[in-house]
Write an enzyme that holds these catalytic residues in place. Structure first.
Site, short mmCIF file in Angstrom:
data_model
loop_
_atom_site.label_atom_id
_atom_site.label_comp_id
_atom_site.label_asym_id
_atom_site.label_seq_id
_atom_site.Cartn_x
_atom_site.Cartn_y
_atom_site.Cartn_z
N ARG A 37 3.39 6.41 13.82
CA ARG A 37 2.18 5.98 13.12
C ARG A 37 2.46 4.70 12.32
O ARG A 37 2.06 3.61 12.70
CB ARG A 37 1.68 7.10 12.19
CG ARG A 37 0.26 6.92 11.68
CD ARG A 37 0.13 6.03 10.47
NE ARG A 37 0.93 6.48 9.33
CZ ARG A 37 1.08 5.78 8.21
NH1 ARG A 37 0.50 4.60 8.07
NH2 ARG A 37 1.84 6.23 7.22
N ASP A 38 3.22 4.82 11.26
CA ASP A 38 3.44 3.66 10.40
C ASP A 38 4.21 2.57 11.14
O ASP A 38 3.99 1.38 10.94
CB ASP A 38 4.23 4.09 9.16
CG ASP A 38 3.92 3.25 7.95
OD1 ASP A 38 3.14 2.30 8.08
OD2 ASP A 38 4.47 3.51 6.86
N HIS A 80 7.77 8.19 0.32
CA HIS A 80 7.66 7.34 1.52
C HIS A 80 7.94 5.90 1.07
O HIS A 80 7.16 5.33 0.30
CB HIS A 80 6.23 7.50 2.06
CG HIS A 80 5.83 6.54 3.13
ND1 HIS A 80 5.57 6.96 4.42
CD2 HIS A 80 5.62 5.20 3.13
CE1 HIS A 80 5.21 5.90 5.15
NE2 HIS A 80 5.24 4.82 4.38
N HIS A 85 9.29 1.76 1.65
CA HIS A 85 9.52 0.60 2.52
C HIS A 85 10.72 -0.18 1.99
O HIS A 85 11.07 -0.09 0.82
CB HIS A 85 8.26 -0.28 2.57
CG HIS A 85 7.19 0.30 3.44
ND1 HIS A 85 6.65 -0.38 4.51
CD2 HIS A 85 6.58 1.51 3.43
CE1 HIS A 85 5.74 0.38 5.10
NE2 HIS A 85 5.68 1.54 4.46
N CYS A 106 2.16 -2.05 6.49
CA CYS A 106 0.73 -1.74 6.39
C CYS A 106 -0.09 -2.98 6.77
O CYS A 106 0.11 -4.05 6.21
CB CYS A 106 0.38 -1.31 4.96
SG CYS A 106 -1.38 -1.09 4.71
N ASN A 163 9.34 -0.15 7.27
CA ASN A 163 9.68 1.08 6.55
C ASN A 163 11.19 1.15 6.40
O ASN A 163 11.93 0.47 7.10
CB ASN A 163 9.25 2.29 7.39
CG ASN A 163 7.77 2.45 7.43
OD1 ASN A 163 7.08 1.67 8.05
ND2 ASN A 163 7.26 3.46 6.77
N1 COA Z 1 -12.05 7.81 13.34
C1 COA Z 1 -12.74 7.18 14.32
N2 COA Z 1 -13.86 6.46 14.07
C2 COA Z 1 -14.27 6.39 12.79
C3 COA Z 1 -13.59 7.01 11.75
C4 COA Z 1 -12.41 7.75 12.06
N3 COA Z 1 -11.70 8.36 11.13
N4 COA Z 1 -14.24 6.77 10.60
C5 COA Z 1 -15.30 6.01 10.91
N5 COA Z 1 -15.33 5.79 12.24
C6 COA Z 1 -16.32 5.02 13.00
C7 COA Z 1 -17.73 5.50 12.72
O1 COA Z 1 -18.08 6.55 13.56
C8 COA Z 1 -18.54 4.23 12.99
O2 COA Z 1 -18.62 4.06 14.38
P1 COA Z 1 -19.86 3.29 15.06
O3 COA Z 1 -19.83 1.88 14.53
O4 COA Z 1 -19.56 3.37 16.52
O5 COA Z 1 -21.08 4.04 14.60
C9 COA Z 1 -17.62 3.12 12.48
O6 COA Z 1 -16.29 3.66 12.54
C10 COA Z 1 -17.93 2.69 11.07
O7 COA Z 1 -17.94 3.82 10.22
P2 COA Z 1 -17.84 3.66 8.62
O8 COA Z 1 -17.84 5.00 8.02
O9 COA Z 1 -18.88 2.68 8.16
O10 COA Z 1 -16.38 3.08 8.48
P3 COA Z 1 -15.90 1.71 7.80
O11 COA Z 1 -16.16 0.57 8.71
O12 COA Z 1 -16.36 1.64 6.39
O13 COA Z 1 -14.31 1.94 7.82
C11 COA Z 1 -12.49 3.50 7.75
C12 COA Z 1 -13.75 3.00 7.07
C13 COA Z 1 -11.82 4.44 6.78
C14 COA Z 1 -12.87 4.22 9.02
C15 COA Z 1 -11.59 2.31 8.10
O14 COA Z 1 -11.42 1.57 6.95
C16 COA Z 1 -10.22 2.71 8.59
O15 COA Z 1 -10.07 3.26 9.68
N6 COA Z 1 -9.16 2.42 7.81
C17 COA Z 1 -7.82 2.82 8.13
C18 COA Z 1 -6.86 1.74 7.79
C19 COA Z 1 -5.47 2.15 8.11
O16 COA Z 1 -5.20 2.87 9.06
N7 COA Z 1 -4.54 1.65 7.30
C20 COA Z 1 -3.14 1.93 7.48
C21 COA Z 1 -2.74 3.32 7.13
S1 COA Z 1 -2.70 3.62 5.41
ZN ZN Z 2 4.25 3.09 4.97
#
Ligand code: COA
Ligand code: ZN
Length: 310
Positions: free
Chosen positions: A16-17, A210, A212, A243, A252
């Site tokens: 993942r990370d 955790h 880095h 990240c 990491n």
């Molecule tokens: N898995 C899959 N799809 C997701 C989802 C999830 N957990 N959460 C939201 N979505 C989809 C929604 O269904 C929507 O899809 P559509 O456009 O086809 O309708 C779209 O994403 C937007 O949804 P929304 O709730 O408005 O999300 P957002 O654009 O505000 O993004 C997160 C919020 C949390 C989903 C996004 O910021 C994210 O995935 N961040 C993770 C970052 C990351 O992994 N960082 C490193 C690890 S710490």
């Molecule tokens: Zn990390």
């Protein structure tokens, strides 16, 4: 004499990370081979993926597939499989996949939280209640507090901020807490200060760390934590990772470095170093130049002679 834990629990987070930052998509089959090698090395806890938006992190688009396939490899169910989630939709997907635990991420830094998951810290905390509603009894909900030791956008993170986040998370129902040094900003004195405060609220069996290794301080930081009775640590094979929403954050801490340190100190990890190095060699073969394994390559095959005072 310093007292250390008899054994430690190492969680590898490479899948993942380690991978989330890479732009080139890694084929699912290669992720499965890597998982197989890490299981073979003896990790009894592994983070396999994140159930995040594939638009934000395309590398994790195959998360459900990875979990389904890797679970079948672990027939005796010896390994605890973990997935990171950012919201309720992530939790729904994690529950459907049957992972043993989820890591729900909230940053201590408001700005990092907004950049990472597109919402305020308060909104992220409030969502824990919703996650609890669908959390299966046998699943653990770990709250990862990103940026616990420093923020990439310059926000001041004091031990009190971390403590407040820990207390809020526990009040909302997190089963355990992970302190994450997202950008590698910690030093041993900071680790000691923050852990001293947090251990007043939480026993070590509900706490993970955790780290880095941006500035080469991760091993010193883990060591100080172990001296304080912390024994649950996350690291990434090959030191892969970073990240995507933390500018400047490098890899990491490497699982092989951590495993070497503890094993040679007589602390049990359950992880076989040679087999772990084979997993790292596999990462090198599919992602040349991405790991921190060059030192290991130099010494592999020739056991290091350890002498006091040298
Ligand atoms: N898995 C899959 N799809 C997701 C989802 C999830 N957990 N959460 C939201 N979505 C989809 C929604 O269904 C929507 O899809 P559509 O456009 O086809 O309708 C779209 O994403 C937007 O949804 P929304 O709730 O408005 O999300 P957002 O654009 O505000 O993004 C997160 C919020 C949390 C989903 C996004 O910021 C994210 O995935 N961040 C993770 C970052 C990351 O992994 N960082 C490193 C690890 S710490
Ligand atoms: Zn990390």
């Amino acid at each position: 004499m310093t007292v250390y834990p008899e054994c430690v629990e190492l969680t590898d987070v490479c899948l993942r990370d380690g991978l989330q930052n890479l732009e080139t998509p890694i084929p699912t089959e290669e992720k499965i081979v890597l998982a197989e090698k890490l299981i073979e090395a003896g990790f009894n806890s592994m983070e396999l993926c994140s159930f995040v938006s594939p638009k934000w992190i395309p590398q994790m688009a195959d998360a459900a597939n990875v979990v389904e396939t890797v679970k079948k490899l672990d027939k005796a169910h010896k390994v605890r499989f973990i997935a990171l989630i950012p919201n309720l939709k992530g939790m729904e997907r994690a529950v459907a996949s049957g992972v043993d635990a989820v890591t729900y991420v909230i940053s201590v830094s408001e700005r990092h939280n907004i950049n990472n998951v597109n919402r305020s810290c308060a909104e992220s905390f409030a969502q824990i209640k919703e996650l609890k509603k669908i959390q299966p009894q046998e699943m653990t909900l770990c709250l990862a507090l990103a940026t616990s030791f420093g923020c990439p956008y310059g926000e001041n993170i004091s031990p009190e901020c971390v403590l407040n986040a820990v207390r809020t998370g526990l009040e909302f129902g997190a089963d355990e807490i992970m302190l994450a040094d997202t950008i590698g900003a910690a030093n041993p004195a900071m680790i000691e200060r923050v852990l001293e405060a947090v251990l007043k609220f939480l026993p070590p069996d509900r706490l993970k760390l955790h780290l880095h290794d941006t500035r080469g301080l991760a091993m010193a930081n883990y060591l100080v934590a172990a001296q304080m009775g912390i024994y649950r640590f996350e690291a990434s094979a090959g030191g892969l990772g970073g990240c995507p929403y933390a500018p400047g954050a490098t890899g990491n801490a490497a699982s092989e470095d951590l495993n070497c340190m503890f094993t040679e100190m007589g602390i049990k990890t359950g992880v076989n170093q040679e087999k772990l190095l084979k997993a790292v060699a596999y990462i090198d073969s599919i992602l040349p130049g991405c790991t921190t394994s060059s030192n290991w390559k130099r010494i592999s095959g020739a056991p290091m002679r350890i002498s006091c005072g040298a």
